[in-house]
Design a protein around this motif. Structure first.
Motif, PDB file in Angstrom:
ATOM      1  N   SER A 176      32.824  39.056  37.121  1.00 11.65           N
ATOM      2  CA  SER A 176      31.585  39.650  37.416  1.00 11.65           C
ATOM      3  C   SER A 176      32.011  40.284  38.444  1.00 11.65           C
ATOM      4  O   SER A 176      31.922  42.286  38.511  1.00 11.65           O
ATOM      5  CB  SER A 176      30.362  39.473  37.342  1.00 11.65           C
ATOM      6  OG  SER A 176      29.956  39.067  36.719  1.00 11.65           O
ATOM      7  N   LYS A 177      32.425  40.270  40.089  1.00  5.88           N
ATOM      8  CA  LYS A 177      32.093  40.889  40.926  1.00  5.88           C
ATOM      9  C   LYS A 177      34.129  42.113  40.637  1.00  5.88           C
ATOM     10  O   LYS A 177      34.142  42.948  41.241  1.00  5.88           O
ATOM     11  CB  LYS A 177      32.628  39.547  41.804  1.00  5.88           C
ATOM     12  CG  LYS A 177      33.398  40.416  43.626  1.00  5.88           C
ATOM     13  CD  LYS A 177      33.052  39.511  44.772  1.00  5.88           C
ATOM     14  CE  LYS A 177      33.799  39.463  46.388  1.00  5.88           C
ATOM     15  NZ  LYS A 177      33.734  38.571  47.165  1.00  5.88           N
ATOM     16  N   GLU A 178      35.118  40.932  40.283  1.00  2.00           N
ATOM     17  CA  GLU A 178      36.520  42.005  39.618  1.00  2.00           C
ATOM     18  C   GLU A 178      36.026  42.875  38.567  1.00  2.00           C
ATOM     19  O   GLU A 178      37.313  44.525  38.997  1.00  2.00           O
ATOM     20  CB  GLU A 178      37.721  40.664  39.134  1.00  2.00           C
ATOM     21  CG  GLU A 178      37.722  40.168  40.370  1.00  2.00           C
ATOM     22  CD  GLU A 178      38.582  38.611  39.164  1.00  2.00           C
ATOM     23  OE1 GLU A 178      39.990  38.543  40.097  1.00  2.00           O
ATOM     24  OE2 GLU A 178      38.713  38.602  38.014  1.00  2.00           O
ATOM     25  N   SER A 180      33.148  44.709  38.641  1.00  2.00           N
ATOM     26  CA  SER A 180      32.532  45.675  39.462  1.00  2.00           C
ATOM     27  C   SER A 180      33.691  46.898  40.134  1.00  2.00           C
ATOM     28  O   SER A 180      33.420  47.607  40.301  1.00  2.00           O
ATOM     29  CB  SER A 180      31.908  44.619  40.395  1.00  2.00           C
ATOM     30  OG  SER A 180      31.057  45.887  41.386  1.00  2.00           O
ATOM     31  N   SER A 181      34.418  45.826  40.636  1.00  2.00           N
ATOM     32  CA  SER A 181      35.404  46.714  41.341  1.00  2.00           C
ATOM     33  C   SER A 181      36.165  47.342  40.994  1.00  2.00           C
ATOM     34  O   SER A 181      36.344  48.496  41.201  1.00  2.00           O
ATOM     35  CB  SER A 181      36.815  45.769  41.792  1.00  2.00           C
ATOM     36  OG  SER A 181      37.339  46.674  42.888  1.00  2.00           O
ATOM     37  N   THR A 187      27.579  44.907  40.657  1.00  2.00           N
ATOM     38  CA  THR A 187      28.089  43.355  39.995  1.00  2.00           C
ATOM     39  C   THR A 187      26.246  43.619  38.850  1.00  2.00           C
ATOM     40  O   THR A 187      26.987  43.072  38.125  1.00  2.00           O
ATOM     41  CB  THR A 187      28.000  42.049  40.785  1.00  2.00           C
ATOM     42  OG1 THR A 187      27.175  42.146  41.929  1.00  2.00           O
ATOM     43  CG2 THR A 187      29.039  42.091  41.850  1.00  2.00           C
TER      44      THR A 187
END
Length: 219
Positions: A176-178, A180-181, A187
């Motif tokens: 999710s973090k990747e 999001s970026s 996120t």
């Protein structure tokens, strides 16, 4: 307590006996029959009932694939958990498309058979971790880019452009973090899209997305 009725089909009596021994201590599971060849499986189910068939693929007289196909053609309601000494992606995809609810490599059948039976009986699908890895690998390799995705397929008919972008990154096994970026979104928004994908396609998780894609000839 209603017991889950199980029929075991394998061409080795030793394996049947081993599975029966494992299941004998389970209060909610009852082995109601067994078969040493595919022809006997079809004859047995023509007049008797079980909830789940544990099915070896390499069966004499009528092989496991043909048994599965017969179940599908005759609208049999029994769930099928496939056993095999092989776990190649082509075989996994084939049995999924025909209607199997689970797939276990024989080498780990004793360890996971109880969990598999309970999951499948309750309407879920069951695959051991090594099988899940193969399914995800298939999904990722086939959806390596947005352009490779079959946009005209009904698989995407209810998805928004952003959901397709999120799905593409999920297929690449981004967290999710990747995601999001990469998409410049929060996120929380990623998680919302992930939940929407799972709900719209009526699956449980990213493995479910892979299984859905395979069953619907997307990969």
């Amino acid at each position: 307590m209603k017991k889950i009725k199980v029929h075991i089909a394998d061409d080795h009596q030793l394996l049947i006996d081993g599975i029966e021994a494992v299941l004998s201590s389970e209060e909610n599971i009852e082995v109601v029959g067994s078969s040493l060849n595919g022809e006997d499986v079809l004859n047995w189910f023509a007049s008797k009932e079980a909830d789940i068939l544990i099915l070896d693929i390499n069966m004499p007289k009528v092989d496991g694939i043909a048994v599965l196909q017969s179940f599908l053609n005759n609208n049999f309601q029994q769930k099928v958990i496939v056993l095999s000494s092989y776990d190649d992606t082509k075989l996994i995809k084939e049995v999924l498309k025909i209607g199997a609810s689970g797939f276990l490599a024989k080498k780990c059948a004793g360890e996971h058979i109880v969990e598999a039976i309970n999951e499948v009986y309750n309407g879920k699908q069951y695959f051991s971790e090594s099988i899940k890895d193969k399914l995800l690998s298939t999904f990722t390799n086939n959806f390596s880019s947005v352009d490779a995705m079959p946009r005209e397929s009904s698989f995407f008919s209810s998805l928004t452009p952003r959901e397709i972008e999120v799905l593409q990154l999920i297929c690449k096994q981004f967290n999710s973090k990747e995601i999001s970026s990469a998409l410049n979104i929060s996120t929380n928004t990623v998680e919302t899209h992930r939940k929407n994908l799972i709900n719209k396609l009526k699956v449980k998780n990213v493995v479910g997305l892979a299984i859905y894609a395979i069953k619907n000839n997307i990969v």
